[in-house]
Write a protein that holds these residues in place. Structure first.
Motif, PDB file in Angstrom:
ATOM      1  N   UNK A 251     -43.588 -13.144 -33.734  1.00  0.00           N
ATOM      2  CA  UNK A 251     -43.277 -11.776 -33.299  1.00  0.00           C
ATOM      3  C   UNK A 251     -43.562 -11.642 -31.813  1.00  0.00           C
ATOM      4  N   UNK A 252     -44.686 -12.147 -31.401  1.00  0.00           N
ATOM      5  CA  UNK A 252     -45.100 -12.071 -30.012  1.00  0.00           C
ATOM      6  C   UNK A 252     -44.094 -12.772 -29.098  1.00  0.00           C
ATOM      7  N   UNK A 253     -43.655 -13.918 -29.571  1.00  0.00           N
ATOM      8  CA  UNK A 253     -42.706 -14.712 -28.796  1.00  0.00           C
ATOM      9  C   UNK A 253     -41.355 -14.007 -28.702  1.00  0.00           C
ATOM     10  N   UNK A 254     -40.899 -13.491 -29.834  1.00  0.00           N
ATOM     11  CA  UNK A 254     -39.591 -12.831 -29.870  1.00  0.00           C
ATOM     12  C   UNK A 254     -39.582 -11.567 -29.014  1.00  0.00           C
ATOM     13  N   UNK A 255     -40.714 -10.861 -28.993  1.00  0.00           N
ATOM     14  CA  UNK A 255     -40.781  -9.628 -28.226  1.00  0.00           C
ATOM     15  C   UNK A 255     -40.472  -9.862 -26.746  1.00  0.00           C
TER      16      UNK A 255
END
Lengths: 261, 215
Positions: A251-255
């Motif tokens: 999630x952090x990466x995609x954000x």
């Protein structure tokens, strides 16, 4: 002076509850009968399958009532299916909310899931009561084991959603694959089978299926001594935990690369 | 204060990446009126989105030491299927404001009347801008991010915006993106020219406009 942590917690609570209300309004509010379907669909399914099985196989399967067996397997499966399919493309669909910095993308996953879980738990209770009134549902023999099973099932589903939501932003193939995969996993989910009906080698393999383990616990809690259950608590919990951590990192990466209209 | 350091942003394009912002260093102080000039496609909206935290920079950092509004533009920030009132209620909740006060202000300021009980997707872009403006003014930010929409609406609405933003809230910071030199000259006391992803900051707005006109 309020600490940063408790201020963060307060904002988080505010955001979660606002998102829940918003989601309720769009999904179940106004003109449609959204929640009614959450109850009606498994009830209809369990009754129809129950009737067909009863006609072809008799009233009981391995010593437990068929209708309650189907219902107790199908409702968690519906929760799984709808939570998983709703987490696909979740971030793009909610892009307009990224304008408000206090809303984090993990909140979307959590809120969608919580809503699914609450509505399906409510559906479970209603269906259980309706079937109980017709003498087709048992009083849970071990409510603790039952809730523990439900909890693990739900936790695994949530963890999987945390992985699928960011993954679906990385690859659009996922959108097509998810429905097929959900169908293919039904035999390994314990929905319509119990471990004791299977051969020992398959039983051993099923330990690696968190939904099957959770379902065994739920069935054990429901039927008590009428059934023989095999389950592990540690393995499904550990697997879910790994998925959850992986999902949060994704999630952090995609954000960072999320394009907001 | 908002501090941008070495901010870069690229978007995937075909098999490669296209860099829209190529290294922006910028400090916006409280009360400052900062203009971003650039042609269409120069990256004004992208930069405003980055400052507002809507999108994340590919590299570099942005720190916000004051409350910053969401980017006010022709879209974004609203749920189209919900009504204006529902959106206001949602925004009141997430920003921890009293809904009644917010609603009263929005009704009075936006002049959208009965349209507020219609889904936002039925609004024209000007109406969306009015709603966004009204909500963000009601919430009170230290810094407002405005993307092109300052000249929206009729005379009466423009006058209202002017009163609320430049008279009553004269102490607030403002970041205003526009390709219209007149707007920047009228409202800003510092400006930046964005061209080919590179940014140059001028403390003299007229100088910035001269450079921009020569582009």
């Amino acid at each position: 002076m309020e600490s940063l942590f408790s201020a963060g917690l307060r904002i988080q609570r505010r955001v979660i509850s606002a998102l829940m209300i918003r989601e309720l309004a769009t999904r179940f509010g106004r003109e449609n009968i959204g929640f009614l379907w959450v109850v009606a669909e498994p009830l209809l399914f369990a009754s129809l399958v129950g009737v067909i099985w009863r006609l072809t196989k008799g009233a009981e399967e391995h010593g437990v009532g068929i209708i309650s067996f189907v219902a107790s397997g199908y409702i968690p499966l519906v929760l799984f299916r709808s939570a998983v399919s709703r987490s696909v493309g979740l971030f793009s669909a909610n892009g307009s909310l990224m304008y408000h910095r206090q809303i984090k993308i993990a909140d979307f996953v959590l809120v969608r899931f919580l809503l699914e879980m609450i509505s399906h738990m409510a559906a479970y209770i209603i269906i259980g009561l309706v079937l109980f009134a017709f003498g087709e549902f048992p009083v849970p023999a071990d409510i603790g084991l039952f809730l523990g099973g439900w909890g693990i099932y739900a936790f695994f589903t949530l963890s999987l959603c945390f992985v699928l939501a960011p993954l679906s932003e990385m690859s659009s193939v996922l959108e097509k694959l998810v429905p097929v995969t959900v169908y293919l996993m039904i035999p390994f989910s314990g929905t319509f089978t119990m471990l004791s009906w299977l051969t020992p080698s398959i039983q051993e393999a099923m330990v690696w299926s968190p939904p099957a383990m959770a379902m065994e616990m739920m069935r054990g809690g429901l039927y008590g001594d009428d059934v023989v259950v095999f389950y592990s608590v540690g393995i499904p919990l550990a697997m879910s935990m790994v998925l959850l951590l992986l999902g949060l990192a994704m999630c952090r990466r995609v954000r960072r690369t999320l394009v907001v209209e | 204060m908002i501090v941008c350091a070495g901010v870069r942003k690229s978007y995937p394009m075909g098999h490669g990446q296209r860099e829209i912002i190529r290294g922006v260093d910028l400090v916006i102080r409280p009360g400052e009126r900062f203009g971003i000039l650039g042609r269409n496609g120069a990256g004004k909206t992208t930069l405003i989105k980055l400052i507002g935290g809507v999108e994340m920079p590919t590299s570099g950092s942005i720190h916000r030491h004051m409350s910053v509004s969401w980017p006010l533009g022709f879209g974004g920030g609203f749920q189209g299927s919900l009504t204006g009132y529902d959106n206001a209620r949602f925004i009141a909740r997430i920003y921890g404001r009293e809904y009644r006060e917010l609603r009263d202000f929005v009704e009075d300021f936006s002049e959208l009347g009965r349209q507020l009980s219609m889904p936002v997707k039925t609004y024209s872009s000007g109406m969306k801008a009015r709603l966004a403006f009204a909500l963000s003014l009601a919430i009170e930010f230290d810094c407002y991010l405005i993307d092109e929409i300052i000249l929206v609406g009729d005379q009466n609405f423009q006058r209202k915006c002017h009163t609320e933003l430049f008279e009553k809230r004269a102490d607030r910071a403002l970041v205003l993106a526009s390709h219209n030199p007149g707007t920047i000259l009228e409202y800003c006391n510092r400006a930046m020219v964005l061209d080919g992803g590179h940014a140059t900051v001028y403390s003299d707005v007229e100088e910035a406009l001269r450079i921009y006109n020569d582009l």
